[in-house]
Design a protein around this motif. Structure first.
Motif, short mmCIF file in Angstrom:
data_model
loop_
_atom_site.label_atom_id
_atom_site.label_comp_id
_atom_site.label_asym_id
_atom_site.label_seq_id
_atom_site.Cartn_x
_atom_site.Cartn_y
_atom_site.Cartn_z
N SER A 53 0.82 -1.20 0.00
CA SER A 53 0.00 0.00 0.00
C SER A 53 0.86 1.26 0.00
N PHE A 54 1.89 1.27 0.85
CA PHE A 54 2.76 2.44 0.94
C PHE A 54 3.47 2.71 -0.38
N ILE A 55 4.09 1.69 -0.95
CA ILE A 55 4.87 1.87 -2.18
C ILE A 55 3.97 2.24 -3.35
N VAL A 56 2.83 1.56 -3.49
CA VAL A 56 1.91 1.87 -4.59
C VAL A 56 1.38 3.30 -4.46
N ASN A 57 1.02 3.72 -3.26
CA ASN A 57 0.48 5.06 -3.09
C ASN A 57 1.52 6.13 -3.34
N ILE A 58 2.77 5.89 -2.90
CA ILE A 58 3.84 6.85 -3.20
C ILE A 58 4.06 6.93 -4.70
N ALA A 59 4.09 5.80 -5.38
CA ALA A 59 4.26 5.79 -6.83
C ALA A 59 3.09 6.49 -7.51
N PHE A 60 1.88 6.27 -7.01
CA PHE A 60 0.70 6.94 -7.56
C PHE A 60 0.85 8.45 -7.47
N LEU A 61 1.30 8.94 -6.34
CA LEU A 61 1.48 10.39 -6.18
C LEU A 61 2.59 10.90 -7.10
N THR A 82 7.96 -3.09 9.86
CA THR A 82 6.72 -2.34 9.68
C THR A 82 6.87 -0.90 10.15
N LEU A 83 7.49 -0.71 11.31
CA LEU A 83 7.68 0.64 11.85
C LEU A 83 8.58 1.48 10.94
N ALA A 84 9.46 0.82 10.19
CA ALA A 84 10.38 1.55 9.31
C ALA A 84 9.66 2.29 8.19
N LEU A 85 8.48 1.84 7.81
CA LEU A 85 7.75 2.50 6.72
C LEU A 85 7.55 3.98 7.00
N PRO A 123 15.86 -0.19 12.36
CA PRO A 123 14.76 0.23 11.49
C PRO A 123 15.03 1.54 10.77
N ALA A 124 15.86 2.41 11.37
CA ALA A 124 16.19 3.67 10.71
C ALA A 124 16.95 3.42 9.40
N LEU A 125 17.82 2.43 9.39
CA LEU A 125 18.55 2.08 8.17
C LEU A 125 17.61 1.52 7.11
N ILE A 126 16.62 0.74 7.54
CA ILE A 126 15.62 0.25 6.59
C ILE A 126 14.84 1.42 6.00
N SER A 127 14.46 2.37 6.86
CA SER A 127 13.74 3.57 6.38
C SER A 127 14.58 4.34 5.37
N ALA A 128 15.86 4.56 5.70
CA ALA A 128 16.74 5.32 4.81
C ALA A 128 16.88 4.64 3.45
N ALA A 129 17.04 3.32 3.46
CA ALA A 129 17.18 2.59 2.20
C ALA A 129 15.90 2.67 1.37
N LEU A 130 14.75 2.49 2.02
CA LEU A 130 13.47 2.55 1.31
C LEU A 130 13.22 3.93 0.71
N LEU A 176 12.98 5.11 -3.33
CA LEU A 176 11.80 5.79 -3.88
C LEU A 176 12.18 7.15 -4.48
N ILE A 177 13.13 7.85 -3.86
CA ILE A 177 13.59 9.13 -4.42
C ILE A 177 14.34 8.89 -5.73
N ALA A 178 15.17 7.85 -5.77
CA ALA A 178 15.89 7.54 -7.01
C ALA A 178 14.92 7.20 -8.14
N TRP A 179 13.82 6.59 -7.81
CA TRP A 179 12.82 6.19 -8.81
C TRP A 179 11.92 7.35 -9.23
#
Length: 399
Positions: free
Chosen positions: A101-109, A155-158, A231-238, A242-245
């Protein structure tokens, strides 16, 4: 909705809510429905408001219509109920739903030109789903299995709120319903004032707690064993991917979504312990946390959507107890609606105080020694409600 009790070893007990816990998957999944309907059915911005309207309008109405469930599982059935893997599988299933849901909605925006109110709708819906993710992280973060604890962090990393894993378990549960807890709201404190105390306070307490743990273990605070950094490292990578994309212009949108997701937790914290205070014992330590130190709600639909988060009194008294076996107790501080209805009420502080302050006074027997006051408003509130510093007798009158 019933299942064969014998098949699950529950000694004749039938969990009538067994299938209803699937609402804890369906309601967060509504955040994905709006963009999908916009793309697949018709480009109507109203689709994008679907999940927010459902959360703030439909759920409080359903809670009002369906009412409350005061039933508890029998204690002899609890070991088998908690061992039943079905309930864990439901929580596991929410993790990919939230990530997709998070990734699709970010891509949608990032790929659609929307009017500002369309963008706002997706921000609110996606941030709202992160709130459900925080609730999931809350449920699994209390468990002892390595899988559940890592799923909580993932999950919290999202929403860039991984420090909650440390802060809630080792900070909030220790200090809850005391002035030392940034996540316990005080009587007379609005949610808008509370957020500026709770959000930074939660992060700094988590960092301090983890730094102390690592120092005891002889490790650097910058070690990969740091459960705030993991989890902060997971957040940073995610977020970097998304910014690169989608380009750097998506970053402010993601930050707004992350803030709105964190604010869902702030709202829950605000209503869960508003004004309730644990007394200090002669030793100077606070009394043990009891069920009456949390506000409780048995409203049906919102509990189905939140893994029983609203049976918060039992959760704080017994934090490792799984959601399906949380209990109600008599004579608890009770909310007049489920969390979603209470969120709306909190947005209007005068209305909140008119509804909740009398309930708080009733819950503590009009004893100011059991109220966690906002210090700046203590004297004003004492005068307004005719409270006395004198010890109270058993009937709630000044001795």
């Amino acid at each position: 909705m019933q299942h064969a009790a014998a098949d699950n070893g529950l000694a004749g007990y039938v969990d009538r809510k067994r299938r209803l816990w699937l609402f804890s998957l369906m309601v967060p999944g509504l955040a994905l429905v709006g963009p999908l309907m916009y793309m697949l059915v018709s480009p109507n911005v109203l689709w994008l408001w679907l999940s927010t309207i459902f959360g703030y309008v439909v759920i409080p109405m359903l809670d009002g219509v369906l009412g409350e469930d005061l039933s508890n599982p029998p204690e002899e059935a609890v070991p088998a109920l908690e061992a039943d893997p079905y309930y864990r599988y439901v929580t596991y299933a929410l993790v990919p739903i939230l990530w997709i849901s998070f990734i699709v909605n970010i891509a949608f925006l990032g790929m659609h030109e929307l009017p500002w109110y369309g963008t706002l709708a997706v921000i609110l819906a996606t941030g709202g789903s992160l709130g459900f993710g925080l609730n999931l992280g809350h449920e699994m973060g209390h468990k002892k299995t390595t899988l559940e604890r890592w799923l909580a962090k993932i999950t919290l990393a999202l929403g860039c709120y991984g420090h909650f894993f440390v802060e809630h378990n080792r900070g909030h549960h220790r200090d809850v319903a005391t002035p030392e807890d940034p996540a316990s709201a005080r009587m007379g404190e609005s949610i808008y004032r509370f957020v500026f105390r709770e959000m930074p306070g939660a992060f700094f307490r988590a960092w301090d707690l983890e730094a102390q743990r690592l120092e005891r273990c002889g490790k650097s605070v910058w070690s990969l064993d740091n459960e705030v950094l993991q989890p902060a490292l997971i957040s940073a990578a995610l977020y970097a991917l998304l910014i690169a994309w989608l380009g750097i212009e998506i970053l402010p949108v993601m930050l707004l979504i992350a803030f709105w997701g964190a604010f869902q937790l702030t709202q829950a914290n605000y209503i869960e312990h508003y004004g309730l205070l644990r007394r200090k014992e002669p030793s100077g330590r606070y009394e043990r946390c009891q069920p009456h130190h949390s506000w409780n709600s048995n409203h049906l639909f919102s509990n189905w959507a939140l893994f029983h988060l609203q049976r918060h009194s039992d959760h704080h008294a017994h934090p490792t107890r799984r959601y399906q076996s949380l209990r109600d107790f008599p004579d608890l501080p009770r909310l007049p609606n489920g969390y979603f209805g209470m969120y709306l009420l909190a947005y209007f502080p005068p209305l909140w105080q008119r509804v909740m302050d009398p309930r708080l006074l009733e819950a503590v027997g009009h004893d100011p020694q059991r109220i966690n006051f906002l210090p700046a408003k203590r004297e004003q509130l004492m005068r307004r409600y005719g409270l006395s510093e004198a010890p109270l007798d058993g009937a709630g009158a000044a001795a």
